[in-house]
Motif scaffolding. Structure first.
Motif, PDB file in Angstrom:
ATOM      1  N   GLN A   3     -26.388  53.800 -32.288  1.00 54.21           N
ATOM      2  CA  GLN A   3     -24.923  53.487 -32.753  1.00 54.21           C
ATOM      3  C   GLN A   3     -23.921  54.216 -31.965  1.00 54.21           C
ATOM      4  N   VAL A   4     -24.368  55.284 -31.550  1.00 56.11           N
ATOM      5  CA  VAL A   4     -23.093  56.331 -30.847  1.00 56.11           C
ATOM      6  C   VAL A   4     -23.698  56.821 -29.450  1.00 56.11           C
ATOM      7  N   CYS A  23     -17.044  58.401 -25.446  1.00 55.91           N
ATOM      8  CA  CYS A  23     -17.990  58.288 -26.602  1.00 55.91           C
ATOM      9  C   CYS A  23     -17.520  56.862 -27.058  1.00 55.91           C
ATOM     10  N   TYR A  25     -19.199  53.496 -29.676  1.00 58.36           N
ATOM     11  CA  TYR A  25     -20.004  53.488 -30.931  1.00 58.36           C
ATOM     12  C   TYR A  25     -20.093  51.706 -31.064  1.00 58.36           C
ATOM     13  N   PHE A  33     -14.646  60.273 -37.416  1.00 62.11           N
ATOM     14  CA  PHE A  33     -15.372  60.632 -36.099  1.00 62.11           C
ATOM     15  C   PHE A  33     -15.151  62.145 -35.749  1.00 62.11           C
ATOM     16  N   LYS A  71     -13.623  50.457 -29.713  1.00 63.38           N
ATOM     17  CA  LYS A  71     -14.619  51.187 -30.379  1.00 63.38           C
ATOM     18  C   LYS A  71     -15.210  52.205 -29.417  1.00 63.38           C
ATOM     19  N   ALA A  92     -20.209  60.274 -35.775  1.00 66.23           N
ATOM     20  CA  ALA A  92     -19.581  59.388 -36.591  1.00 66.23           C
ATOM     21  C   ALA A  92     -20.215  59.383 -38.082  1.00 66.23           C
ATOM     22  N   THR A 100     -23.905  60.223 -37.626  1.00 67.20           N
ATOM     23  CA  THR A 100     -24.773  59.732 -36.532  1.00 67.20           C
ATOM     24  C   THR A 100     -24.247  60.307 -35.047  1.00 67.20           C
ATOM     25  N   GLY A 102     -24.120  61.272 -30.971  1.00 70.57           N
ATOM     26  CA  GLY A 102     -24.480  60.936 -29.352  1.00 70.57           C
ATOM     27  C   GLY A 102     -25.385  61.885 -29.037  1.00 70.57           C
TER      28      GLY A 102
END
Lengths: 111, 114
Positions: A3-4, A23, A25, A33, A71, A92, A100, A102
């Motif tokens: 999701q990230v 980044c 998302y 964030f 996003k 995030a 979550t 990255g």
């Protein structure tokens, strides 16, 4: 399902120049964030954050930009310094304190 | 902020054994978490350590494999049970303070399973 996403695993920038870390998302329910910095053999340390109601937050050499329609968020470091060399994680949040992350971007600031 | 002491900092373990990781915080915190970072991967939440009750596990993680204790508001342990090489990761304790908007992390435990 990632999701990230941080699509650049590494980035090299000359000292004094601007570093831009990106980044993306996918979850529109994220409302907060954060960026973390991680040195080898250390835990991540909080760097800067931004709420989804804002589009920019600045703290010294660090600025985070948020583009909700795309996003996308980015971290700008200017001027870059050798001590900024580290792995940077975008994160995030959509529920209280559950983040979550990255996969990280390794920044190398060269002399 | 919070000062988090995590130990051991690293260990090399044999397949089939278990390792318990300790996390001590210098102040009382309401929320403590355990994360895992596999090589080249992002940080993944294993579970939320709840004081006085069973931990809340994320999808893909189970209590039998990762039992967690949290006897008070400053201390928690994570056990990695019946280890296999796939468990080789960095395990991180983290806490949320104040407004719960930021997490603070321990220095991590680098686990290698042979």
């Amino acid at each position: 399902d990632q999701q990230v996403k941080q699509n650049s695993p590494s980035l090299s920038v000359q000292e004094g120049r601007i570093s831009i870390l990106n980044c993306d998302y996918t979850n529109s329910m994220f409302d907060y964030f954060l960026w973390y910095k991680k040195y080898p053999a250390e835990g991540p340390t909080f760097l800067i954050s931004i709420s989804s109601i804002k589009d920019k937050n600045e703290d010294g050499r660090f600025t985070v930009f948020l583009n909700k329609s795309a996003k996308h968020l980015s971290l700008h470091i200017v001027p870059s310094q050798p001590g900024d060399s580290a792995v940077y994680f975008c994160a995030a949040r959509n529920t209280a304190s559950k983040l979550t992350f990255g996969t990280g971007t390794r920044l190398q600031v060269t002399l | 902020s919070a000062v988090i002491s995590q130990k051991p900092s690293r260990d090399i373990c044999q397949r089939g054994t278990s390792l318990t990781i300790q996390c001590q915080v210098d102040s009382q915190v309401t929320m403590m978490f355990w994360y895992r970072q596999q090589p080249g991967q992002s940080l993944t939440l294993i579970a939320t350590a709840n004081q006085g009750s069973e931990a809340t596990y994320e999808s893909g993680f189970v209590i039998d494999k990762f039992p967690i204790s949290r006897p008070n508001l400053t201390f928690s342990t994570l056990t990695v049970s019946n280890m296999s090489p796939e468990d080789s990761s960095i395990y991180l304790c983290s806490v949320a303070t104040g407004s719960h908007e930021k997490l603070f992390f321990g220095s991590g435990t680098q686990l290698s399973v042979l």
